[in-house]
Design a protein around this motif. Structure first.
Motif, PDB file in Angstrom:
ATOM      1  N   THR A 100      74.151 -34.286  17.114  1.00 14.16           N
ATOM      2  CA  THR A 100      75.504 -34.029  17.603  1.00 14.16           C
ATOM      3  C   THR A 100      75.689 -34.708  18.948  1.00 14.16           C
ATOM      4  O   THR A 100      74.738 -34.884  19.706  1.00 14.16           O
ATOM      5  N   GLU A 101      76.934 -35.081  19.238  1.00 13.12           N
ATOM      6  CA  GLU A 101      77.280 -35.716  20.503  1.00 13.12           C
ATOM      7  C   GLU A 101      78.530 -35.055  21.067  1.00 13.12           C
ATOM      8  O   GLU A 101      79.584 -35.089  20.420  1.00 13.12           O
ATOM      9  N   PRO A 102      78.464 -34.443  22.240  1.00 13.40           N
ATOM     10  CA  PRO A 102      79.677 -33.906  22.862  1.00 13.40           C
ATOM     11  C   PRO A 102      80.537 -35.060  23.365  1.00 13.40           C
ATOM     12  O   PRO A 102      80.068 -35.903  24.135  1.00 13.40           O
TER      13      PRO A 102
ATOM     14  N   VAL B 104      87.177 -40.784  16.186  1.00  7.37           N
ATOM     15  CA  VAL B 104      85.997 -40.949  17.052  1.00  7.37           C
ATOM     16  C   VAL B 104      85.665 -42.412  17.331  1.00  7.37           C
ATOM     17  O   VAL B 104      84.649 -42.698  17.953  1.00  7.37           O
ATOM     18  N   ASN B 105      86.522 -43.328  16.894  1.00  6.92           N
ATOM     19  CA  ASN B 105      86.211 -44.752  17.051  1.00  6.92           C
ATOM     20  C   ASN B 105      85.963 -45.149  18.504  1.00  6.92           C
ATOM     21  O   ASN B 105      85.100 -45.987  18.785  1.00  6.92           O
ATOM     22  N   ILE B 106      86.680 -44.546  19.438  1.00  5.87           N
ATOM     23  CA  ILE B 106      86.561 -44.954  20.845  1.00  5.87           C
ATOM     24  C   ILE B 106      85.249 -44.485  21.472  1.00  5.87           C
ATOM     25  O   ILE B 106      84.883 -44.954  22.558  1.00  5.87           O
ATOM     26  N   VAL B 107      84.530 -43.575  20.819  1.00  7.94           N
ATOM     27  CA  VAL B 107      83.291 -43.055  21.403  1.00  7.94           C
ATOM     28  C   VAL B 107      82.050 -43.440  20.605  1.00  7.94           C
ATOM     29  O   VAL B 107      80.943 -43.030  20.940  1.00  7.94           O
ATOM     30  N   LYS B 108      82.206 -44.236  19.570  1.00 11.92           N
ATOM     31  CA  LYS B 108      81.062 -44.622  18.756  1.00 11.92           C
ATOM     32  C   LYS B 108      80.043 -45.412  19.559  1.00 11.92           C
ATOM     33  O   LYS B 108      80.402 -46.269  20.360  1.00 11.92           O
ATOM     34  N   SER B 109      78.768 -45.116  19.336  1.00  8.28           N
ATOM     35  CA  SER B 109      77.688 -45.792  20.046  1.00  8.28           C
ATOM     36  C   SER B 109      76.521 -46.047  19.102  1.00  8.28           C
ATOM     37  O   SER B 109      76.205 -45.209  18.248  1.00  8.28           O
ATOM     38  N   ARG B 110      75.863 -47.193  19.266  1.00  5.68           N
ATOM     39  CA  ARG B 110      74.689 -47.504  18.454  1.00  5.68           C
ATOM     40  C   ARG B 110      73.463 -46.702  18.886  1.00  5.68           C
ATOM     41  O   ARG B 110      72.487 -46.606  18.145  1.00  5.68           O
ATOM     42  N   TYR B 111      73.490 -46.149  20.072  1.00  5.56           N
ATOM     43  CA  TYR B 111      72.314 -45.451  20.598  1.00  5.56           C
ATOM     44  C   TYR B 111      72.011 -44.210  19.766  1.00  5.56           C
ATOM     45  O   TYR B 111      72.895 -43.404  19.472  1.00  5.56           O
ATOM     46  N   ILE B 112      70.732 -44.044  19.390  1.00  7.67           N
ATOM     47  CA  ILE B 112      70.299 -42.898  18.578  1.00  7.67           C
ATOM     48  C   ILE B 112      69.570 -41.885  19.457  1.00  7.67           C
ATOM     49  O   ILE B 112      70.032 -40.767  19.656  1.00  7.67           O
ATOM     50  N   ASN B 113      68.409 -42.259  19.969  1.00  2.00           N
ATOM     51  CA  ASN B 113      67.687 -41.437  20.943  1.00  2.00           C
ATOM     52  C   ASN B 113      66.657 -42.327  21.646  1.00  2.00           C
ATOM     53  O   ASN B 113      66.581 -43.525  21.400  1.00  2.00           O
TER      54      ASN B 113
ATOM     55  N   PHE C  44      71.214 -31.697   8.829  1.00  2.00           N
ATOM     56  CA  PHE C  44      71.631 -30.800   9.907  1.00  2.00           C
ATOM     57  C   PHE C  44      71.156 -31.300  11.267  1.00  2.00           C
ATOM     58  O   PHE C  44      70.074 -31.876  11.369  1.00  2.00           O
ATOM     59  N   PRO C  45      71.952 -31.103  12.318  1.00  2.00           N
ATOM     60  CA  PRO C  45      71.680 -31.703  13.639  1.00  2.00           C
ATOM     61  C   PRO C  45      70.481 -31.130  14.381  1.00  2.00           C
ATOM     62  O   PRO C  45      70.528 -30.045  14.964  1.00  2.00           O
TER      63      PRO C  45
ATOM     64  N   VAL D 285      84.582 -32.182  22.251  1.00  2.00           N
ATOM     65  CA  VAL D 285      84.334 -31.873  20.844  1.00  2.00           C
ATOM     66  C   VAL D 285      82.884 -32.209  20.514  1.00  2.00           C
ATOM     67  O   VAL D 285      82.373 -33.250  20.922  1.00  2.00           O
ATOM     68  N   LEU D 286      82.210 -31.318  19.786  1.00  2.00           N
ATOM     69  CA  LEU D 286      80.839 -31.576  19.351  1.00  2.00           C
ATOM     70  C   LEU D 286      80.903 -32.361  18.045  1.00  2.00           C
ATOM     71  O   LEU D 286      81.186 -31.809  16.985  1.00  2.00           O
TER      72      LEU D 286
END
Length: 314
Positions: A79-81, A295-304, A36-37, A93-94
């Motif tokens: 989660t990522e908006p 969601v391919n166009i918004v994928k990012s390796r960054y976690i936190n 869970f997020p 979209v969340l």
């Protein structure tokens, strides 16, 4: 089985899964919801249910034949908006994400708390925020001893109930809203800049100030802030002193962080140190289905800010 309604009753929950040769259909029922997020604002949680998200990619990598099958892994969610195309209309979209840590030892026993409004940061033991790594067992194996499962999965769970927050002092309750999984690498990343300082000058609205420790002329920077923000000239002296104080604090933080890192390495068991030298992070986004936006166009390796970037983006 842990239903979505049950999970939503827990403030933050991130789970590493103990999986073995489990059919995809069984894992799919509660796998990604178990992670869970953490750190998602309560008023936004229901937005996750707007779509029937599918994490088939996460399930497959943990099943027999998958890259992480037979290992010990730790999971947490987030989660990522994102601005996505939903049936021809662009909307925020969340998007849920799941991070898997490939390591035989827990990546950390601490939680980071970052207060957005003030820039204040706290690193506290997980138990202080009622969190812990908890073993997850697939549905068909709920009555099997955990030790017998091929893949050991643990998730970062929080037992704090949402309803109880109403009875807490505001300062304590707010801590739960700004939690994020903490991790301290053995060596600082090459691109980590310890001289960077981010400060928030307390006005209404607050002013965000970014600068570097080697900055010589705080008077010039303060004057620039006064000019850009349209503030009274006499505010410049206050801002200058504020910047100098924040610089001193940052210098202390950098020194303490390095001392903490060295002490942690010295106290670490050789096997644990070897494991941390080979630790890997996997970041999962939901796969595209007819019922969900891509969601391919918004994928990012960054976690936190602690884990930084994933080694593998899925």
């Amino acid at each position: 089985m842990m239903s979505q309604q049950h999970v939503s009753g827990v403030l933050t929950q991130n789970i590493f899964i103990v999986a073995q040769q489990v059919p995809c259909s069984i894992l799919q029922e509660d796998l990604w919801w178990s992670a869970f997020p953490i750190g998602t604002q309560w008023e936004s949680i229901d937005k996750i249910n707007e779509f029937n998200w599918n994490f088939e990619n996460l399930e497959k990598i943990l099943e027999e034949g998958g890259e992480l099958y037979g290992k010990t892994v730790y999971l947490f969610g987030g989660t990522e908006p994102q601005l996505l195309d939903v049936n021809g209309e662009w909307k925020i979209v969340l998007v849920p994400v799941v991070v898997v840590v490939d390591c035989p030892f827990p990546p950390s026993d601490k939680i980071g708390i970052n207060f957005v409004q003030t820039g204040k940061e706290e690193i506290v033991p997980m138990k202080e925020m009622k969190m812990a790594w908890v073993p997850y067992v697939p549905l068909e194996d709920r009555f099997v001893r955990i030790e017998s499962l091929k893949t050991k999965i643990f998730t970062l769970c929080c037992t704090q109930r949402r309803s109880a927050l109403k009875h807490m002092k505001t300062e304590r309750a707010n801590k739960f809203y700004y939690c994020m999984p903490y991790y301290m690498p053995l060596n600082p990343p090459e691109d980590e800049d310890g001289t960077a300082v981010t400060a928030i000058y307390p006005l209404d609205p607050p002013i965000f100030c970014d600068f570097y420790l080697e900055l010589d002329d705080y008077e010039v920077l303060a004057a620039r802030i006064v000019r850009d923000e349209g503030l009274p000239e006499d505010e410049g002296e206050k801002i200058e002193e504020f910047l100098k104080e924040k610089a001193k604090q940052r210098e202390i933080e950098v020194e303490q962080a390095e001392e903490t890192r060295k002490k942690a390495i010295e106290d670490m068991d050789p096997k644990q140190r070897e494991a941390f030298e080979n630790i890997k992070f996997y970041k999962f986004y939901p796969v595209k289905t007819p019922d969900t936006p891509g969601v391919n166009i918004v994928k990012s390796r960054y976690i936190n800010k602690y884990y930084l970037n994933a080694h593998y983006l899925m």
